[in-house]
Design an enzyme around this catalytic site. Sequence first.
Site, PDB file in Angstrom:
ATOM      1  CB  THR A 125     -44.086 -29.098 -78.200  1.00  0.00           C
ATOM      2  OG1 THR A 125     -45.383 -28.923 -77.625  1.00  0.00           O
ATOM      3  CG2 THR A 125     -43.744 -27.835 -78.990  1.00  0.00           C
ATOM      4  CG  ASP A 126     -49.077 -31.368 -77.992  1.00  0.00           C
ATOM      5  OD1 ASP A 126     -48.473 -30.405 -77.475  1.00  0.00           O
ATOM      6  OD2 ASP A 126     -49.933 -32.049 -77.374  1.00  0.00           O
ATOM      7  CD  GLU A 127     -47.772 -25.700 -75.952  1.00  0.00           C
ATOM      8  OE1 GLU A 127     -47.471 -24.542 -76.274  1.00  0.00           O
ATOM      9  OE2 GLU A 127     -47.882 -26.081 -74.784  1.00  0.00           O
ATOM     10  CE1 TYR A 149     -41.588 -24.440 -75.836  1.00  0.00           C
ATOM     11  CE2 TYR A 149     -43.964 -24.806 -75.825  1.00  0.00           C
ATOM     12  CZ  TYR A 149     -42.667 -25.306 -75.837  1.00  0.00           C
ATOM     13  OH  TYR A 149     -42.460 -26.657 -75.869  1.00  0.00           O
ATOM     14  CE  LYS A 153     -39.513 -27.463 -78.930  1.00  0.00           C
ATOM     15  NZ  LYS A 153     -38.184 -27.998 -78.516  1.00  0.00           N
TER      16      LYS A 153
HETATM   17  O1  DAU Z   1     -48.199 -29.865 -75.042  1.00  0.00           O
HETATM   18  C1  DAU Z   1     -46.810 -29.877 -74.801  1.00  0.00           C
HETATM   19  C2  DAU Z   1     -46.439 -28.658 -74.009  1.00  0.00           C
HETATM   20  O2  DAU Z   1     -46.990 -28.809 -72.739  1.00  0.00           O
HETATM   21  C3  DAU Z   1     -44.937 -28.425 -73.944  1.00  0.00           C
HETATM   22  O3  DAU Z   1     -44.449 -28.147 -75.227  1.00  0.00           O
HETATM   23  C4  DAU Z   1     -44.634 -27.243 -73.023  1.00  0.00           C
HETATM   24  O4  DAU Z   1     -43.243 -27.076 -72.884  1.00  0.00           O
HETATM   25  C5  DAU Z   1     -45.271 -27.500 -71.684  1.00  0.00           C
HETATM   26  O5  DAU Z   1     -45.054 -26.372 -70.847  1.00  0.00           O
HETATM   27  C6  DAU Z   1     -46.754 -27.767 -71.818  1.00  0.00           C
HETATM   28  O6  DAU Z   1     -47.450 -26.559 -72.220  1.00  0.00           O
HETATM   29  P1  DAU Z   1     -48.731 -26.015 -71.461  1.00  0.00           P
HETATM   30  O7  DAU Z   1     -48.772 -24.557 -71.622  1.00  0.00           O
HETATM   31  O8  DAU Z   1     -49.947 -26.792 -71.829  1.00  0.00           O
HETATM   32  O9  DAU Z   1     -48.326 -26.437 -69.931  1.00  0.00           O
HETATM   33  P2  DAU Z   1     -48.582 -25.730 -68.533  1.00  0.00           P
HETATM   34  O10 DAU Z   1     -48.240 -26.741 -67.485  1.00  0.00           O
HETATM   35  O11 DAU Z   1     -47.911 -24.422 -68.437  1.00  0.00           O
HETATM   36  O12 DAU Z   1     -50.154 -25.483 -68.504  1.00  0.00           O
HETATM   37  C7  DAU Z   1     -51.060 -26.563 -68.596  1.00  0.00           C
HETATM   38  C8  DAU Z   1     -52.468 -26.000 -68.508  1.00  0.00           C
HETATM   39  O13 DAU Z   1     -52.662 -25.486 -67.188  1.00  0.00           O
HETATM   40  C9  DAU Z   1     -52.715 -24.842 -69.452  1.00  0.00           C
HETATM   41  O14 DAU Z   1     -54.060 -24.909 -69.938  1.00  0.00           O
HETATM   42  C10 DAU Z   1     -52.579 -23.605 -68.571  1.00  0.00           C
HETATM   43  C11 DAU Z   1     -53.038 -24.103 -67.202  1.00  0.00           C
HETATM   44  N1  DAU Z   1     -52.373 -23.442 -66.041  1.00  0.00           N
HETATM   45  C12 DAU Z   1     -51.010 -23.456 -66.003  1.00  0.00           C
HETATM   46  C13 DAU Z   1     -50.331 -22.842 -64.974  1.00  0.00           C
HETATM   47  C14 DAU Z   1     -48.816 -22.828 -64.918  1.00  0.00           C
HETATM   48  C15 DAU Z   1     -53.132 -22.867 -65.024  1.00  0.00           C
HETATM   49  O15 DAU Z   1     -54.361 -22.903 -65.043  1.00  0.00           O
HETATM   50  N2  DAU Z   1     -52.451 -22.267 -63.999  1.00  0.00           N
HETATM   51  C16 DAU Z   1     -51.094 -22.197 -63.936  1.00  0.00           C
HETATM   52  O16 DAU Z   1     -50.554 -21.590 -62.966  1.00  0.00           O
END
Ligand code: DAU
Length: 342
Positions: A125-127, A149, A153
């Site tokens: 992942t880019d993270e 997480y 990775k």
């Molecule tokens: O960049 C690649 C990564 O993208 C992957 O390695 C991860 O497995 C994947 O989960 C994703 O990570 P993020 O943490 O960026 O994804 P997430 O969908 O959980 O969150 C995206 C953005 O949305 C982040 O800034 C947090 C925000 N968010 C997320 C959730 C679940 C909210 O504002 N509210 C929420 O309930």
Amino acid sequence: MHLLVTGGAGFIGSNFVRLALQHLPDARVIVLDALTYAGNLSTLNDVSSNPHFRFYPGKIQDPVVVEGIIKAEGITHIVNFAAESHNDRSILHAGSFIETDVLGVYVLLEATRKFKLERMLHVSTDEVYGSIDEGHFTEQSPIEPNTPYSASKAGGDLQIRAHVKAFGTPALITRGGNTYGPYQFPEKLIPFFVTRLMDGKKVPVYGEGNQVREWIHAMDHAGGVLHTLLHGEPGQVYNVGDVNERPNHEVVKILLEETGRDESLIKRIPDPRKGAHDKRYSMSADKLRGLGWAPTHPFEESLRATVRWYRDRQDWWRPLISTDDFQAFIARFYGPSLGEDL
Ligand code: DAU
């Protein structure tokens, strides 16, 4: 090619399985998946009767299982999608992340070495690069993960680096951006919000929603992994991104429009990721583009199509959100801030 796809019943893995069966007509595609909460056999229903496909339940961190499949199926290549992948869950409990994302990668590497496999591709992942205020991460950027997480990775990635150096193991890494599309478990931003909006529930935006993510469609991500498997060089890292940066509030606006809801369903909550919330991700994928790969899914149109997929496939996601595990996670993680809007 006898290809072992670990985590093939998950989101990006299952999209990859479909693509591999389509593009490699002579290959056998063997899936190993632990079927944790995020892996679901119904995700593979459409390919289950394909004679080139076979499924095994099991964990990548179990060498007996991994070696048994390699021997039984004459595996020549591994692509590893198996991972604990949700940042918010890793903040509650990181142990399972270290088991799958670090120990699991080590087991696959050892098996690749022992059975002299032709190639092992690890999907990362880019993270692992952390957050970037300006410009883009390249494959040379330092590894600076900020969440449990992304640290797990990074641990897997570093195991690969060391194995390549120490043993010449033919392993390589892809690092993908935020991925959206069909079959994503409804805990990540897009499917979590879409499924709640469909039910008229409020959606919890962390802070002001100004964080920027680089989004790529699951089929483009899977295509980048397949292209790297076929054309990448062992020992190398390839970024798989779509130069498509959006602040969260802009993504949420499209989701509201496409589900026919309005801003009254947005609930801004104190950021539960605190200091671990990366502000911006942005990658250069020029290295992989240089090998002839390019994404093909325009963001807004494909995001709207994804929302429609969730509207049409409630048979797929409703059972997933009604489990005790999911309800317990939502209550524990969002309960304090969503209160009666839970
Ligand atoms: O960049 C690649 C990564 O993208 C992957 O390695 C991860 O497995 C994947 O989960 C994703 O990570 P993020 O943490 O960026 O994804 P997430 O969908 O959980 O969150 C995206 C953005 O949305 C982040 O800034 C947090 C925000 N968010 C997320 C959730 C679940 C909210 O504002 N509210 C929420 O309930």
